[in-house]
Design an enzyme around this catalytic site. Sequence first.
Site, PDB file in Angstrom:
ATOM      1  N   SER A 253      17.317 -10.796  84.818  1.00  0.00           N
ATOM      2  CA  SER A 253      17.879 -12.152  83.974  1.00  0.00           C
ATOM      3  C   SER A 253      19.142 -11.869  83.537  1.00  0.00           C
ATOM      4  O   SER A 253      19.724 -10.808  83.354  1.00  0.00           O
ATOM      5  CB  SER A 253      16.892 -12.453  83.068  1.00  0.00           C
ATOM      6  OG  SER A 253      15.712 -12.961  83.415  1.00  0.00           O
ATOM      7  N   SER A 291      15.146 -14.317  88.406  1.00  0.00           N
ATOM      8  CA  SER A 291      16.008 -13.943  87.440  1.00  0.00           C
ATOM      9  C   SER A 291      16.119 -15.257  86.639  1.00  0.00           C
ATOM     10  O   SER A 291      16.221 -16.302  86.920  1.00  0.00           O
ATOM     11  CB  SER A 291      17.476 -13.733  87.949  1.00  0.00           C
ATOM     12  OG  SER A 291      18.451 -13.347  87.010  1.00  0.00           O
ATOM     13  N   ASP A 293      18.497 -17.268  84.370  1.00  0.00           N
ATOM     14  CA  ASP A 293      19.750 -17.427  84.114  1.00  0.00           C
ATOM     15  C   ASP A 293      20.049 -18.265  83.338  1.00  0.00           C
ATOM     16  O   ASP A 293      20.105 -19.626  83.769  1.00  0.00           O
ATOM     17  CB  ASP A 293      20.583 -17.434  85.454  1.00  0.00           C
ATOM     18  CG  ASP A 293      20.338 -16.189  86.505  1.00  0.00           C
ATOM     19  OD1 ASP A 293      19.777 -15.209  86.023  1.00  0.00           O
ATOM     20  OD2 ASP A 293      20.437 -16.269  87.655  1.00  0.00           O
TER      21      ASP A 293
END
Length: 382
Positions: A253, A291, A293
């Site tokens: 992340s 991830s 983000d």
Amino acid sequence: MSDDGTQEESVDDHRMRARELGIPLNGEPGPWNAITDVPGIEVGYVTLCEGDDVRTGVTALLPRGRDGVGMPCAAGLHSFNGNGEMTGTAWIEESGSLAVPVLITNTYAVGPVHRGVVEWVRANRRDMAPEWLLPVVTETWDGHLNDIHGSAVESRHAAAAIEAAASGPVEEGCVGGGTGMRCYGFKGGSGTASRVVEYGEDRYTVGAFVQANFGARRELVVAGVPVGRELPDGPGPGAEADGERQVPPGAGSVIVVVATDAPLLPGQCEALARRATLGLARTGTTGSHFSGDIFLAFSTANEGALTSTFPEDDGSAPYESMRFVPWGRMDPFYGAVVESVEEAVLNVLTGAHAMTGRAGHHVPALPLDQVSALLTARGAVT
């Protein structure tokens, strides 16, 4: 800044910021080349490195410092890939404002950190929304190096990070919430950078802070050179101990916080947050499904606007006003976001030391000598 605990690794080599390595970067940075170049912003850390399994911590970013907690800033959000968490976002989207500290930690520590913010505000700012509070706490996953299921992070660490917050130079690498993170298959963590933007006779600052825990090694790009393809493979971001499920390369992340003292509307702050995507892309990521983000941007201008206190029963109906940069003149601010986010990520990689943690997992540091040689060979560094 505060360091609760000790740095786990001895210095494996001389780490430095990206500019010190000679990486060519565009734009004029502020005096500290940090998010704290935006007047009033303070950053604090609690770093936890204990035994073999604890490699984690808490980061606190205070938009107006401790004395300004409760005073709203115009704010906006962008989720590039939503496989992550940031609390308090529904209210930011509803009101267009941010009036609380921003705390960053590991995925499973969001709960105690959230509680810790409530406790700090109750102890220090009883005048601020005594009926309710919506803390902003966000995270990236450090379970490769850290026992993420453990209880190392407690509510008191959130308060300690807030109390440690200060202006000035910002420590980078394996500190705070970024302690146990990985980035492009190398040691990741915390990083920051800033840019000065001239607007007529005025000079404003745009600053970025990242907690970087994203990217596959093969993706890494530095100054336009795809160095990740040419660096030797190590255990890689997916290597786990025997019997553990491997984490796909690129998983993790990244949290980006963008700040400016330029007067902006909430929608313009959201536009800044979206541009963080381009800064990350310059470092090579294509955005992994695994991830989270998530990006937040705010403006410290227009002090006293965007309040949302209970109305006084005195028959009055006050108005608020805001001054802002015209939409058609936002491009230099967009460019400043892209440049500062890119440099903040590089500062993470060049500043973080190798680290060994849970189950003997080891994450190497970015090899600076090899990166310099590759950039020189490609003509990016002379």
